[in-house]
Design an enzyme around this catalytic site. Structure first.
Site, short mmCIF file in Angstrom:
data_model
loop_
_atom_site.label_atom_id
_atom_site.label_comp_id
_atom_site.label_asym_id
_atom_site.label_seq_id
_atom_site.Cartn_x
_atom_site.Cartn_y
_atom_site.Cartn_z
CE LYS A 120 -7.10 6.12 -1.56
NZ LYS A 120 -6.71 4.74 -1.25
CD GLU A 132 -1.77 8.16 1.78
OE1 GLU A 132 -1.75 7.26 0.93
OE2 GLU A 132 -2.58 8.18 2.72
NE ARG A 134 2.49 1.95 3.49
CZ ARG A 134 2.19 0.71 3.08
NH1 ARG A 134 3.14 -0.15 2.80
NH2 ARG A 134 0.93 0.35 2.97
#
Ligand code: BES
Ligand code: ZN
Ligand code: ZN
Length: 470
Positions: free
Chosen positions: A247, A319, A321
């Site tokens: 991120k 991640e 899911r």
């Protein structure tokens, strides 16, 4: 801070300050109408006026309903927390708004001071609500139940707010164990060896670069003769750095809140067991930390999930899911539930679609979604549905595996994430399952309604209302 409801005349209670609520209409007949007019008070929602000589705090509301009173009470308690008044009193407005007052004061007055070297001393020591209604015992029951749910919401907030160096998958499992001991719940925890035995390779991949072992937490609350059996599944990413699809620095800040689904599920277990609800509830939490490292899972990896469905990793930041795919599969095998609900801070796209205040509800059963709209009504939580369709589902196609973990198009990201989860819901369970994306509603950097900076406890009031309605 103590809050109590007593069957007495308001006048008989000695307190530093009395709280009164007025709409612009009812203000005209107020005892202090002239004084308030001189002060320029117009009873606008969330406006307040201290009448210090009279020992009163006057609060403006749009209407004398739950949503208005909750918000006004939150404003009042915040104003009082910077005053010297220690004890307050007010009379109940109606039976229908008791919960809103409790939520306004408890949730609006919530402060997380764990990391302050000099915690503020909270000046408000006690709140006394008075009532002389004929149905006082019914009011008392509602009051006590509201208090349980509000305290469970604060419990959820506390865990969400705890810093990630302290709260990792292992310590989250210990915290769940502690809750299960205190509230007589059953508790089973699988560490990575257990996850391997269960072939939960999607979940294991996400946690591989973390120094903390991933944990699957299963708590159950089993009353005698339950009316229904419910499975709750929570995303417990104690930190989401994004993994190798790292991120950007500014988006990573607040990602300790990626465990909010798990925390909500724990809060719901606390509330349900303390309310003594006659529903059997199972909580399944995937506690994982998504980090980077030489052994990190990568874009291009192919994962074999517990259900044997193969997943092409195209973005390691999708991640949640992957973790939920395995936990949902495990939950469905372990418990034949009437309903399966998962709570997850799953997508930034959910905030784009619905705004930051609303939980996104997805699933196949319109009846069940409608039931939740009713449960949300007056709960102070906002829900909105995001509809599935087969065109969006096609965007998850992979050329090399059974499914890709990201959509090939940039729109509808909350729904495609929901549809990814749908792949792991067994045919018999399709109508029993709902997915709650709390990415926006679980955390706030600015106060709104009875929410203050940090975790909001989203899901706890909503689900408690639903469970009570069964
Ligand atoms: N935990 C995030 C979602 C999130 C974002 C929660 C902001 C709260 C606030 C999730 O794991 C994530 O990173 N999702 C990606 C998915 C994308 C890579 C397909 C996202 O939303 O950008
Ligand atoms: Zn992510
Ligand atoms: Zn995440």
């Amino acid at each position: 801070m103590q809050i109590k409801l007593v069957q007495q005349k308001r006048e008989s209670i000695k307190a530093d300050i009395l709280i009164e609520y007025f709409t612009s209409q009812t203000l005209k007949n107020a005892e202090d109408a002239k004084l308030l007019e001189r002060a320029g008070f117009k009873a606008e929602q969330d406006s307040i006026c201290f009448l210090h000589e009279k020992g009163k705090l006057i609060c403006g509301v749009d209407a004398l309903d739950a949503d208005s009173l909750r918000s006004a009470s939150a404003v009042a308690i915040k104003a009082l927390s910077t005053s010297a008044y220690k004890t307050l009193t007010l009379s109940l407005i109606s039976t229908e708004t008791i919960h809103a007052l409790v939520e306004g004061f408890i949730l609006g007055g919530y402060q997380f001071e764990l990391y302050k070297s000099k915690p503020k001393d909270t000046p408000v020591e006690s709140i006394t609500l008075t009532s002389q209604a004929n149905d006082f015992s019914a009011q008392e029951k509602i009051f006590n139940e509201s208090l349980i749910v509000a305290n469970a919401t604060c419990f959820t907030r506390d865990i969400v707010n705890t810093a990630p160096q302290e709260l990792n998958p292992e310590t989250l499992a210990l915290l769940a164990k502690k809750l299960s001991d205190e509230n007589s719940l059953e508790c089973t925890i699988l560490n990575e060896a257990g996850l391997k035995e269960q072939n939960m390779h999607a979940m294991l991949a996400v946690g591989r670069a973390s120094v903390h072992e991933s944990q699957l937490i299963h708590l159950s609350y089993k009353p005698k003769n339950p009316k229904k059996i419910i499975s709750l599944v929570g995303k417990g990413l104690t930190y989401d750095s994004g993994g190798l699809s790292l991120k950007p620095a500014t988006s990573m800040v607040t990602m300790k809140m990626d465990k909010a689904g798990a925390c909500a599920v724990l809060g719901i277990m606390k509330a349900a067991s303390e309310l003594g609800l006659d529903v059997e509830i199972h909580a399944f939490i995937g506690a994982v930390e998504n980090m980077i490292g030489g052994n990190a899972y990568k874009p291009d990896d192919i994962l074999v999930s517990r259900s044997k469905t193969t997943i092409e990793v195209r973005n390691t930041d999708a991640e949640g899911r992957l973790v939920l795919a395995d936990v949902l599969d495990y939950a469905q095998e372990k418990v034949q539930a009437d309903y399966i609900f998962d709570f997850a801070t799953l997508t930034g796209a959910c905030m784009v679609a619905l705004g930051q205040y609303t939980t996104g509800v997805m699933g196949h059963s319109n009846k069940l979604k409608h039931h939740f709209f009713e449960a949300a009504n007056n709960s102070g939580e906002l829900v909105g549905t995001l509809p599935f369709n087969r065109h969006l589902k096609k965007l998850l196609k992979s050329d090399i595996a059974d499914i890709s973990n990201t959509s090939s198009k940039p729109y509808g990201g909350a729904i495609t994430a929901g549809l990814f989860l749908d792949t792991f819901i067994k045919e018999d369970n399709k109508e029993k399952w709902l997915h709650f994306d709390i990415a926006g509603s679980a955390y706030t950097d600015t106060p709104w309604d009875c929410n203050v900076y940090g975790g909001t406890g989203a899901g706890v009031r909503l689900m408690s209302n639903f469970l009570k309605s069964l």
